[in-house]
Design a protein around this motif. Sequence first.
Motif, PDB file in Angstrom:
ATOM      1  N   GLY A  28     -15.937  -1.453 -36.555  1.00 48.29           N
ATOM      2  CA  GLY A  28     -16.634  -0.486 -37.387  1.00 48.29           C
ATOM      3  C   GLY A  28     -15.887   0.824 -37.587  1.00 48.29           C
ATOM      4  N   PHE A  29     -14.651   0.890 -37.132  1.00 53.38           N
ATOM      5  CA  PHE A  29     -13.833   2.092 -37.288  1.00 53.38           C
ATOM      6  C   PHE A  29     -12.516   1.741 -37.953  1.00 53.38           C
ATOM      7  N   VAL A  30     -11.935   2.729 -38.621  1.00 55.01           N
ATOM      8  CA  VAL A  30     -10.575   2.597 -39.146  1.00 55.01           C
ATOM      9  C   VAL A  30      -9.736   3.709 -38.510  1.00 55.01           C
ATOM     10  N   PHE A  31      -8.566   3.337 -38.050  1.00 58.60           N
ATOM     11  CA  PHE A  31      -7.620   4.242 -37.394  1.00 58.60           C
ATOM     12  C   PHE A  31      -6.401   4.332 -38.301  1.00 58.60           C
ATOM     13  N   THR A  32      -6.101   5.522 -38.796  1.00 55.62           N
ATOM     14  CA  THR A  32      -4.980   5.640 -39.716  1.00 55.62           C
ATOM     15  C   THR A  32      -3.708   6.060 -38.992  1.00 55.62           C
ATOM     16  N   THR A  33      -2.600   5.635 -39.572  1.00 56.08           N
ATOM     17  CA  THR A  33      -1.299   6.132 -39.174  1.00 56.08           C
ATOM     18  C   THR A  33      -1.167   7.538 -39.749  1.00 56.08           C
ATOM     19  N   GLY A  34      -0.337   8.355 -39.165  1.00 54.17           N
ATOM     20  CA  GLY A  34      -0.117   9.688 -39.698  1.00 54.17           C
ATOM     21  C   GLY A  34       0.398   9.629 -41.132  1.00 54.17           C
ATOM     22  N   GLN A  35      -0.269  10.356 -42.019  1.00 53.42           N
ATOM     23  CA  GLN A  35       0.133  10.406 -43.424  1.00 53.42           C
ATOM     24  C   GLN A  35       0.935  11.679 -43.659  1.00 53.42           C
ATOM     25  N   ILE A  36       1.925  11.566 -44.529  1.00 54.19           N
ATOM     26  CA  ILE A  36       2.783  12.699 -44.858  1.00 54.19           C
ATOM     27  C   ILE A  36       2.708  12.953 -46.364  1.00 54.19           C
ATOM     28  N   ALA A  53      -1.448  16.629 -51.211  1.00 58.21           N
ATOM     29  CA  ALA A  53      -0.874  15.282 -51.318  1.00 58.21           C
ATOM     30  C   ALA A  53      -1.166  14.465 -50.064  1.00 58.21           C
ATOM     31  N   THR A  54      -1.036  15.075 -48.908  1.00 56.66           N
ATOM     32  CA  THR A  54      -1.275  14.356 -47.650  1.00 56.66           C
ATOM     33  C   THR A  54      -2.732  13.930 -47.535  1.00 56.66           C
ATOM     34  N   LEU A  55      -3.662  14.821 -47.854  1.00 53.17           N
ATOM     35  CA  LEU A  55      -5.074  14.467 -47.788  1.00 53.17           C
ATOM     36  C   LEU A  55      -5.445  13.438 -48.861  1.00 53.17           C
ATOM     37  N   THR A  56      -4.791  13.484 -49.999  1.00 49.76           N
ATOM     38  CA  THR A  56      -5.005  12.473 -51.039  1.00 49.76           C
ATOM     39  C   THR A  56      -4.500  11.113 -50.558  1.00 49.76           C
ATOM     40  N   HIS A  57      -3.354  11.077 -49.890  1.00 53.10           N
ATOM     41  CA  HIS A  57      -2.848   9.822 -49.317  1.00 53.10           C
ATOM     42  C   HIS A  57      -3.808   9.293 -48.259  1.00 53.10           C
ATOM     43  N   LEU A  58      -4.298  10.194 -47.413  1.00 53.25           N
ATOM     44  CA  LEU A  58      -5.251   9.785 -46.384  1.00 53.25           C
ATOM     45  C   LEU A  58      -6.490   9.164 -47.028  1.00 53.25           C
ATOM     46  N   ALA A  59      -6.995   9.774 -48.096  1.00 50.61           N
ATOM     47  CA  ALA A  59      -8.166   9.234 -48.801  1.00 50.61           C
ATOM     48  C   ALA A  59      -7.871   7.841 -49.349  1.00 50.61           C
ATOM     49  N   ALA A  60      -6.670   7.620 -49.892  1.00 50.34           N
ATOM     50  CA  ALA A  60      -6.311   6.304 -50.443  1.00 50.34           C
ATOM     51  C   ALA A  60      -6.240   5.248 -49.346  1.00 50.34           C
ATOM     52  N   VAL A  61      -5.677   5.601 -48.203  1.00 52.02           N
ATOM     53  CA  VAL A  61      -5.595   4.656 -47.080  1.00 52.02           C
ATOM     54  C   VAL A  61      -6.998   4.316 -46.594  1.00 52.02           C
ATOM     55  N   LEU A  62      -7.849   5.322 -46.471  1.00 53.34           N
ATOM     56  CA  LEU A  62      -9.228   5.071 -46.034  1.00 53.34           C
ATOM     57  C   LEU A  62      -9.970   4.189 -47.031  1.00 53.34           C
ATOM     58  N   ALA A  63      -9.810   4.444 -48.325  1.00 50.92           N
ATOM     59  CA  ALA A  63     -10.469   3.627 -49.352  1.00 50.92           C
ATOM     60  C   ALA A  63     -10.012   2.176 -49.243  1.00 50.92           C
ATOM     61  N   ALA A  65      -9.215   0.636 -46.677  1.00 52.64           N
ATOM     62  CA  ALA A  65      -9.818   0.063 -45.475  1.00 52.64           C
ATOM     63  C   ALA A  65     -11.351   0.089 -45.514  1.00 52.64           C
ATOM     64  N   GLY A  66     -11.948   0.474 -46.642  1.00 53.72           N
ATOM     65  CA  GLY A  66     -13.402   0.460 -46.767  1.00 53.72           C
ATOM     66  C   GLY A  66     -14.088   1.688 -46.210  1.00 53.72           C
ATOM     67  N   SER A  67     -13.408   2.828 -46.259  1.00 56.13           N
ATOM     68  CA  SER A  67     -13.989   4.059 -45.742  1.00 56.13           C
ATOM     69  C   SER A  67     -13.684   5.198 -46.718  1.00 56.13           C
ATOM     70  N   VAL A 122     -15.393   5.904 -39.770  1.00 50.42           N
ATOM     71  CA  VAL A 122     -16.259   4.736 -39.714  1.00 50.42           C
ATOM     72  C   VAL A 122     -16.103   3.954 -41.023  1.00 50.42           C
ATOM     73  N   THR A 123     -16.377   2.666 -40.958  1.00 52.16           N
ATOM     74  CA  THR A 123     -16.312   1.812 -42.128  1.00 52.16           C
ATOM     75  C   THR A 123     -17.695   1.273 -42.427  1.00 52.16           C
ATOM     76  N   GLY A 124     -17.824   0.626 -43.580  1.00 51.09           N
ATOM     77  CA  GLY A 124     -19.074  -0.039 -43.933  1.00 51.09           C
ATOM     78  C   GLY A 124     -20.115   0.921 -44.466  1.00 51.09           C
ATOM     79  N   PRO A 125     -21.337   0.415 -44.709  1.00 50.33           N
ATOM     80  CA  PRO A 125     -22.399   1.224 -45.298  1.00 50.33           C
ATOM     81  C   PRO A 125     -22.949   2.234 -44.302  1.00 50.33           C
TER      82      PRO A 125
END
Length: 129
Positions: A28-36, A53-63, A65-67, A122-125
């Motif tokens: 139920g969790f997603v763990f991201t690698t450090g984004q640059i 740019a870094t926060l935008t990349h983080l948002a794309a990685v989370l999306a 992964a379903g978060s 967290v992931t999911g609904p």
Amino acid sequence: MTPIRRYATAPGVPAAVGPYVQATSAGGFVFTTGQIPAAPGQEIGTFADEVRATLTHLAAVLAEAGSGLDRIVKLNAFLGSPEQLDVYNQVYETFFTDHRPARTTVCVGLWGVALEIDCIAVTGPGGDA
């Protein structure tokens, strides 16, 4: 047993520069690698531009992964200099207006990048309780 999923490359995010994935989800969790901000050695403008740019990349990685940014429970930011903190906070506040996760921000020596950000989300609904 909860399956573990690995996300190698999210659309629009620089590819990993080593033997790792951009995120892993489990339990139920997603763990991201450090984004640059950009591919190593590539400059994209001001430090504020790099934070965006870094926060935008983080948002794309989370999306991928379903978060999403609103689902982050813990965020770690690594800045290259203490002088960057005010600008970092100004940009950060535009991404986290209602939902502010627990956060750690430290200054460290980085390999040719201005900052790096990773998180646990967290992931999911569902949403905030």
